[in-house]
Scaffold this motif. Structure first.
Motif, mmCIF file in Angstrom:
data_model
loop_
_atom_site.group_PDB
_atom_site.id
_atom_site.type_symbol
_atom_site.label_atom_id
_atom_site.label_comp_id
_atom_site.label_asym_id
_atom_site.label_seq_id
_atom_site.Cartn_x
_atom_site.Cartn_y
_atom_site.Cartn_z
ATOM 1 N N GLY A 15 0.728 -1.181 -0.104
ATOM 2 C CA GLY A 15 -0.096 0.025 -0.107
ATOM 3 C C GLY A 15 0.814 1.381 -0.016
ATOM 4 O O GLY A 15 0.340 2.256 0.467
ATOM 5 N N LYS A 16 2.259 1.166 -0.500
ATOM 6 C CA LYS A 16 2.877 2.510 -0.490
ATOM 7 C C LYS A 16 2.333 3.461 -1.432
ATOM 8 O O LYS A 16 2.019 4.667 -1.024
ATOM 9 C CB LYS A 16 4.377 2.098 -0.986
ATOM 10 N N THR A 17 1.904 3.254 -2.605
ATOM 11 C CA THR A 17 1.337 3.867 -3.451
ATOM 12 C C THR A 17 0.314 4.843 -2.767
ATOM 13 O O THR A 17 0.069 6.096 -3.069
ATOM 14 C CB THR A 17 1.093 3.479 -4.964
ATOM 15 N N THR A 18 -0.591 3.746 -2.293
ATOM 16 C CA THR A 18 -1.905 4.731 -1.842
ATOM 17 C C THR A 18 -1.532 5.443 -0.671
ATOM 18 O O THR A 18 -2.317 6.469 -0.382
ATOM 19 C CB THR A 18 -2.714 3.321 -1.264
ATOM 20 N N ASN A 19 -0.812 4.951 0.108
ATOM 21 C CA ASN A 19 -0.347 5.630 1.460
ATOM 22 C C ASN A 19 0.293 7.042 1.272
ATOM 23 O O ASN A 19 0.097 7.950 2.136
ATOM 24 C CB ASN A 19 -0.012 4.944 2.693
ATOM 25 N N ILE A 20 1.279 7.001 0.287
ATOM 26 C CA ILE A 20 1.870 8.274 -0.189
ATOM 27 C C ILE A 20 1.121 9.339 -0.372
ATOM 28 O O ILE A 20 1.482 10.593 -0.186
ATOM 29 C CB ILE A 20 3.169 7.773 -0.962
ATOM 30 N N ASP A 30 -8.039 -2.384 7.479
ATOM 31 C CA ASP A 30 -8.604 -1.402 6.479
ATOM 32 C C ASP A 30 -7.821 0.029 6.420
ATOM 33 O O ASP A 30 -7.026 0.397 7.485
ATOM 34 C CB ASP A 30 -10.039 -1.020 6.954
ATOM 35 N N LEU A 31 -7.911 0.515 5.236
ATOM 36 C CA LEU A 31 -7.113 1.771 4.957
ATOM 37 C C LEU A 31 -7.394 2.910 5.984
ATOM 38 O O LEU A 31 -6.387 3.419 6.436
ATOM 39 C CB LEU A 31 -7.539 2.346 3.662
ATOM 40 N N PRO A 32 -8.478 3.141 6.548
ATOM 41 C CA PRO A 32 -8.791 4.196 7.708
ATOM 42 C C PRO A 32 -7.740 4.190 8.682
ATOM 43 O O PRO A 32 -7.341 4.763 9.359
ATOM 44 C CB PRO A 32 -10.304 4.306 7.536
#
Ligand code: T5A
Length: 211
Positions: A17-22, A191-193
């Motif tokens: 999830g690097k791209t998503t969290n960057i 989960d992402l949140p």
């Protein structure tokens, strides 16, 4: 090498999830009025992006581990000289998707190359320069590989076996254990949140240390 800004790297195995969290981290920095650039490795400049393509393109010829290692550092030397150091000297923060921890994890842990050899190359290319903070997104290998393969075609390195990524993950965790002040391990399997709640705390602590 002189620098004034903060150099923050984001690390982890494939699909963590690097791209998503960057993207989330970039928004957080903007909301906190921090001037920054975002970049990635291998790559980050036109020349280094060409090396990235050479490294990641699937091919029939077996790429020897030492050639892979040297190309990672060749791309890094260019990235540091042309982008990272100038930005830091202007007082900007630099947010980077992977850096030398990935070399320890993939070429050291995954390929089994000598960590001492990697450390020597690190000194040649970087001198004493190291990231101020490393955010390690951690997930079990089956989750990361599942997310990566659901998202797109696998590149040359992503085609490795699960045991390769187990060794990569372990090397990352060992490095984080050895330097808990600089490494921030985030559980990215949730989960992402929830991941982003953890990231907010990490970013606040990095910001507090920068002032
Ligand atoms: N490499 C690199 C080396 O071997 N040595 C080195 O020195 C360096 C610098 C680079 C490759 O080069 C190697 C490592 C790599 O193999 P890359 O593009 O940086 O390649 O690395 P990848 O890990 O391949 O990047 P990915 O883009 O595949 O993965 P990300 O960015 O970690 O994941 P992301 O954000 O694209 O997410 C993947 C999917 O999961 C979902 C997303 O929506 C997306 O679909 N997702 C979640 N789903 C549920 N819950 C969550 N919490 C989720 N987070 C993300």
């Amino acid at each position: 090498m002189n620098n004034k800004g903060m150099f923050i790297t984001v690390e982890g195995i494939e699909g963590v999830g690097k791209t998503t969290n960057i993207q989330f981290i970039s928004e957080w920095l903007s909301n906190n009025n921090i001037e920054f650039i975002a970049s990635r490795e291998p790559g980050g400049t036109p020349f280094a992006e060409e090396i990235r393509n050479v490294l990641l393109q699937p091919r029939d010829e077996k790429v020897c581990d030492t050639a892979e290692l040297l190309l990672m550092f060749a791309a890094r030397a260019q990235h540091l000289d042309a982008l990272i150091q100038p930005a830091l000297e202007q007082g900007k923060w630099v947010l980077c998707d992977r850096f030398t921890d990935a070399t320890y994890a993939y070429q050291g842990g995954g390929r089994g190359l000598s960590l001492d050899l990697i450390a020597q190359l690190e000194t040649i290319v970087q001198g004493a320069f190291r990231p101020h903070a490393v955010i390690l997104l951690d997930v079990p290998v089956e989750i990361g590989l599942g997310r990566a393969s659901a998202r797109s075609e696998l590149d040359r390195i992503e085609q490795e076996k699960a045991s390769f990524f187990e060794a990569v993950r372990q090397q990352y965790l060992d490095r984080a254990d050895a330097d808990p002040d600089r490494y921030h391990v985030v559980d990215a399997s949730v989960d992402l949140p929830e991941v982003q709640n953890q990231l907010q705390d990490v970013l606040a602590s990095i910001k507090a240390r920068s002032s």
